[in-house]
Design an enzyme around this catalytic site. Structure first.
Site, PDB file in Angstrom:
ATOM      1  N   CYS A   8       0.787  -0.739  -0.153  1.00 18.87           N
ATOM      2  CA  CYS A   8      -0.629  -0.016  -0.332  1.00 18.87           C
ATOM      3  C   CYS A   8       1.035   1.227   0.130  1.00 18.87           C
ATOM      4  O   CYS A   8       1.955   1.747   0.370  1.00 18.87           O
ATOM      5  CB  CYS A   8      -0.858   0.091   1.274  1.00 18.87           C
ATOM      6  SG  CYS A   8      -2.490  -1.475   1.198  1.00 18.87           S
ATOM      7  N   CYS A 397       8.098 -12.442   4.835  1.00 17.75           N
ATOM      8  CA  CYS A 397       8.053 -12.122   4.933  1.00 17.75           C
ATOM      9  C   CYS A 397       6.279 -11.772   5.548  1.00 17.75           C
ATOM     10  O   CYS A 397       6.054 -12.012   5.093  1.00 17.75           O
ATOM     11  CB  CYS A 397       8.220 -10.264   4.062  1.00 17.75           C
ATOM     12  SG  CYS A 397       7.887  -8.418   4.942  1.00 17.75           S
ATOM     13  N   CYS A 447      15.823  -3.782   8.449  1.00 16.33           N
ATOM     14  CA  CYS A 447      15.388  -5.089   8.677  1.00 16.33           C
ATOM     15  C   CYS A 447      15.628  -6.266   7.374  1.00 16.33           C
ATOM     16  O   CYS A 447      15.897  -5.788   6.304  1.00 16.33           O
ATOM     17  CB  CYS A 447      14.148  -5.581   8.694  1.00 16.33           C
ATOM     18  SG  CYS A 447      13.469  -6.840   8.264  1.00 16.33           S
ATOM     19  N   CYS A 450      14.022 -11.728   5.391  1.00 16.97           N
ATOM     20  CA  CYS A 450      14.050 -12.585   4.306  1.00 16.97           C
ATOM     21  C   CYS A 450      15.261 -12.891   4.077  1.00 16.97           C
ATOM     22  O   CYS A 450      15.373 -13.804   3.036  1.00 16.97           O
ATOM     23  CB  CYS A 450      13.057 -12.335   3.156  1.00 16.97           C
ATOM     24  SG  CYS A 450      13.872 -10.128   2.921  1.00 16.97           S
TER      25      CYS A 450
HETATM   26  S1  SF4 Z   1      14.048  -6.719   4.421  1.00 15.13           S
HETATM   27 FE1  SF4 Z   1      12.798  -9.044   3.615  1.00 15.13          FE
HETATM   28  S2  SF4 Z   1      11.319  -9.313   5.799  1.00 15.13           S
HETATM   29 FE2  SF4 Z   1      12.491  -7.710   6.336  1.00 15.13          FE
HETATM   30  S3  SF4 Z   1      10.399  -6.039   6.142  1.00 15.13           S
HETATM   31 FE3  SF4 Z   1      11.281  -6.227   4.210  1.00 15.13          FE
HETATM   32  S4  SF4 Z   1      10.575  -7.889   2.362  1.00 15.13           S
HETATM   33 FE4  SF4 Z   1      10.295  -8.292   4.763  1.00 15.13          FE
END
Ligand code: SF4
Length: 469
Positions: A8, A397, A447, A450
Site C-alpha cells: 500500500c 516476510c 531489516c 528475508c
Molecule cells: S527486509 Fe525482507 S523481511 Fe524485512 S520487511 Fe523487507 S521484505 Fe520483509
C-alpha cells in the site's frame, strides 16, 4: 522479481481547498505500491466524504466529480494491495470511513500487523463487529475502545497495542494524524509548498516521488515511533509517542525493488543505492562477457552500475510491453503464449551469439526467471551469466511484503549449484548480505530477515496466513 507486491501507498494533504485533488494526483505517483484498489477521503470542519473503487488510480478517479470536495482542506488517499483480507472485497478498500458517537474519522494503513489475530479475537470477545477482513480495521476498534480523553491519546493507546509494521494516516474533521511504528519498517516522509498568499500546504506520503509530482519540497522522514498532527491550516506538530529503544528495521527491499527509483526512501536515493548494488556485484562476482543485459525494469539500475564498473557495454535489449498486465487474456488455447513472452521481448540481433551478464533484482520463486532465460536461449545467446542484486531470499516476510511461504522460495529449497542448473545458466552469483548493507549511506537500522531469517519483531498470530517452513 516476480510480481511480488508492496503493501500500500499513503498520502495525506492539509492546508489547501483542493486537498482531495492533490491527494488523488499524489496517488498516481504511488500506484506501484498498490494496484488493486484506491480511495480518497476529505474533511471539512463539519463533514467527511469518500470516493473509492477497485483498480488503478486512473480508472477509479477518471470520472470523479471533485466539486463536492472543494473547500475540504484536508484529505487522505490510499492505494491498496492486500496482504490480509480479500482483494475483491469492496469493504476492504481504504481509507475506512467510520462514525462512532457522532465523531467521524478515516483510517489508511501501510504494513502488516503481526499480532492481528490475537488482537482481533480479543476485540471480538469484547463485542467488536468487524466490517472488513483487513488487519487495518483493528486500529479503528482499538481507537474507539480506548478510554483516553483526547482523540490523539486514543490513537497513541491503540498504536501501543499493535506489533509489526505500520504507517497509519488518520483523518478527522479537525486534524490529520500520521503515525509510524517504532522500528520504521515502511517509509513515510513529509513535504510542503507555499501558496501565493504565503500559507503552507503540507503533505505526508510514502515516497518522495509523490512530493515531486505535487511540486512540494521534501522536508524529511517521519521518525520511527513519531506521531505528526496537522491541522487544516497546515500547522504541524511532532511527538515521539512509541518506544524506540529497539533497533530500527527499515525494509531493505524497499531500496532493492519496491520503491520507485526517483524516490528518496529512508532519506536515501533509491537510484544511487541500486547503481551501487550493481557496482559491488561486479566487484564481488566479475565475469568475462560481451554485454550487460538488465531484466526490465527492476534490473536496470544495478545493470547500469555493473556496466560502469566493468566497462562491459550495457544493452537494453529486452523490450517490456507496458500494456500487458497480470489480467492479460489469452486469445485462445491454440495461440497461447506464456505471459512472460507477452510482457518481455528480446531484440534478437543484439543478443544472438553474445555472452551476456543478465542482471535481475532478486529471485523469489524463480519460475518467471526460468521462462525469461529460456526465451533468451531460444534467441541464440552464447552464454548466460546471471547476477542478482540481492542475496538469496530464503525466508518469508511478515512485515508487509507479499513473499510466499518459506517452502515456495527457490533459495530455501535449493543450493546455489542446484539453482544454477534449474535456471540453465552458465554461472550464477547473488550479492552478499554484507555488500548489500554497505550500499546504504548509513549501513545500519535495516531489516534483512528475508535473507538472514533474523526477524526484528517476533511473529505472533497474524491474519496473514503464510508460514516460515
Ligand atoms: S527486509 Fe525482507 S523481511 Fe524485512 S520487511 Fe523487507 S521484505 Fe520483509
Amino acid at each position: 522479481m516476480e510480481d511480488e507486491k508492496e503493501a500500500c501507498g499513503l498520502i495525506g494533504v492539509v492546508g489547501h481547498k483542493h486537498a482531495a485533488e492533490y491527494a488523488v494526483s499524489g496517488l498516481f505517483a504511488l500506484q506501484h505500491r498498490g494496484e488493486e484498489a484506491c480511495g480518497v477521503t476529505a474533511a471539512s470542519s463539519d463533514k467527511m466524504k469518500s470516493y473509492q473503487g477497485l483498480g488503478h488510480v486512473s480508472r477509479v478517479f477518471h470520472k470523479m466529480n471533485f466539486a463536492p470536495f472543494k473547500g475540504m482542506h484536508m484529505a487522505l488517499g490510499h492505494t491498496r494491495y492486500s496482504i490480509t483480507g480479500e482483494s475483491e472485497n469492496l469493504s476492504n478498500i481504504q481509507p475506512f470511513l467510520v462514525k462512532h458517537k457522532k465523531k467521524q474519522f478515516a483510517v489508511a494503513h501501510n504494513g502488516n500487523i503481526v499480532n492481528s489475530l490475537e488482537l482481533k479475537q480479543k476485540l471480538e470477545n469484547l463485542g467488536a463487529i468487524f466490517q472488513t477482513t483487513s488487519d487495518s480495521e483493528i486500529l479503528v476498534h482499538l481507537i474507539v475502545k480506548s478510554q483516553a480523553k483526547t482523540f490523539k491519546q486514543k490513537i497513541i493507546d491503540a498504536a501501543k497495542k499493535i506489533h509489526g509494521s505500520f504507517n497509519f494516516l488518520i483523518l478527522t474533521t479537525e486534524k490529520l494524524y500520521a503515525i509510524r511504528d517504532a522500528h520504521g519498517f515502511r517509509p513515510l516522509c513529509y513535504g510542503e509548498f507555499k501558496k501565493k498568499d504565503g500559507s503552507l500546504t503540507r503533505i505526508v506520503c510514502s515516497e518522495t516521488c509523490a512530493l515531486d509530482l505535487l511540486d512540494a519540497k521534501y522536508m524529511g522522514q517521519v521518525d520511527p515511533g513519531c506521531l505528526l498532527s496537522l491541522d487544516r491550516n497546515g500547522h504541524m506538530t511532532s511527538d515521539k509517542v512509541l518506544e524506540t529503544k529497539k533497533p530500527q528495521a527499515k525494509c531493505i527491499f524497499e531500496m532493492i525493488y519496491f520503491a520507485r527509483p526517483d524516490s528518496l526512501v529512508f532519506g536515501e536515493s533509491v537510484y544511487a543505492f541500486r547503481k551501487k548494488l550493481g557496482r559491488l556485484l561486479a566487484e564481488q562476482a566479475p565475469v568475462d562477457a560481451d554485454i550487460v543485459l538488465p531484466v526490465p525494469d527492476s534490473g536496470n539500475y544495478a545493470a547500469l552500475g555493473f556496466s560502469a564498473a566493468t566497462g562491459i557495454p550495457l544493452e537494453l535489449a529486452i523490450t517490456r510491453n507496458h500494456y500487458a498486465r497480470r489480467s492479460f487474456i489469452q486469445p485462445s488455447q491454440k495461440h497461447r503464449r506464456s505471459t512472460i513472452k507477452v510482457k518481455l521481448n528480446p531484440i534478437k540481433n543484439v543478443i544472438s551469439k553474445k555472452r551476456i551478464v543478465l542482471i535481475d533484482d532478486s529471485i523469489v520463486r524463480g519460475n518467471t526467471l526460468f521462462e525469461k532465460i529460456k526465451i533468451l536461449r531460444e534467441h541464440g545467446v552464447a552464454e548466460v551469466h546471471l547476477r542478482i542484486a540481492a542475496p538469496p531470499v530464503k525466508h518469508p516476510c511478515f512485515y508487509g511484503i507479499d513473499f510466499p511461504s518459506g517452502n515456495e522460495l527457490l533459495a530455501n529449497k535449493k543450493t546455489l549449484k542446484q539453482i544454477e542448473k534449474f535456471l540453465n545458466v552458465d554461472s550464477l552469483a547473488f550479492i552478499s548480505v554484507e555488500n548489500l548493507m554497505s550500499c546504504s549511506e548509513r549501513n545500519s537500522g535495516f531489516c534483512n530477515a528475508c535473507f538472514t531469517g533474523k526477524y526484528p519483531v517476533k511473529i505472533k498470530h497474524s491474519l496473514n496466513k503464510k508460514t516460515l517452513a
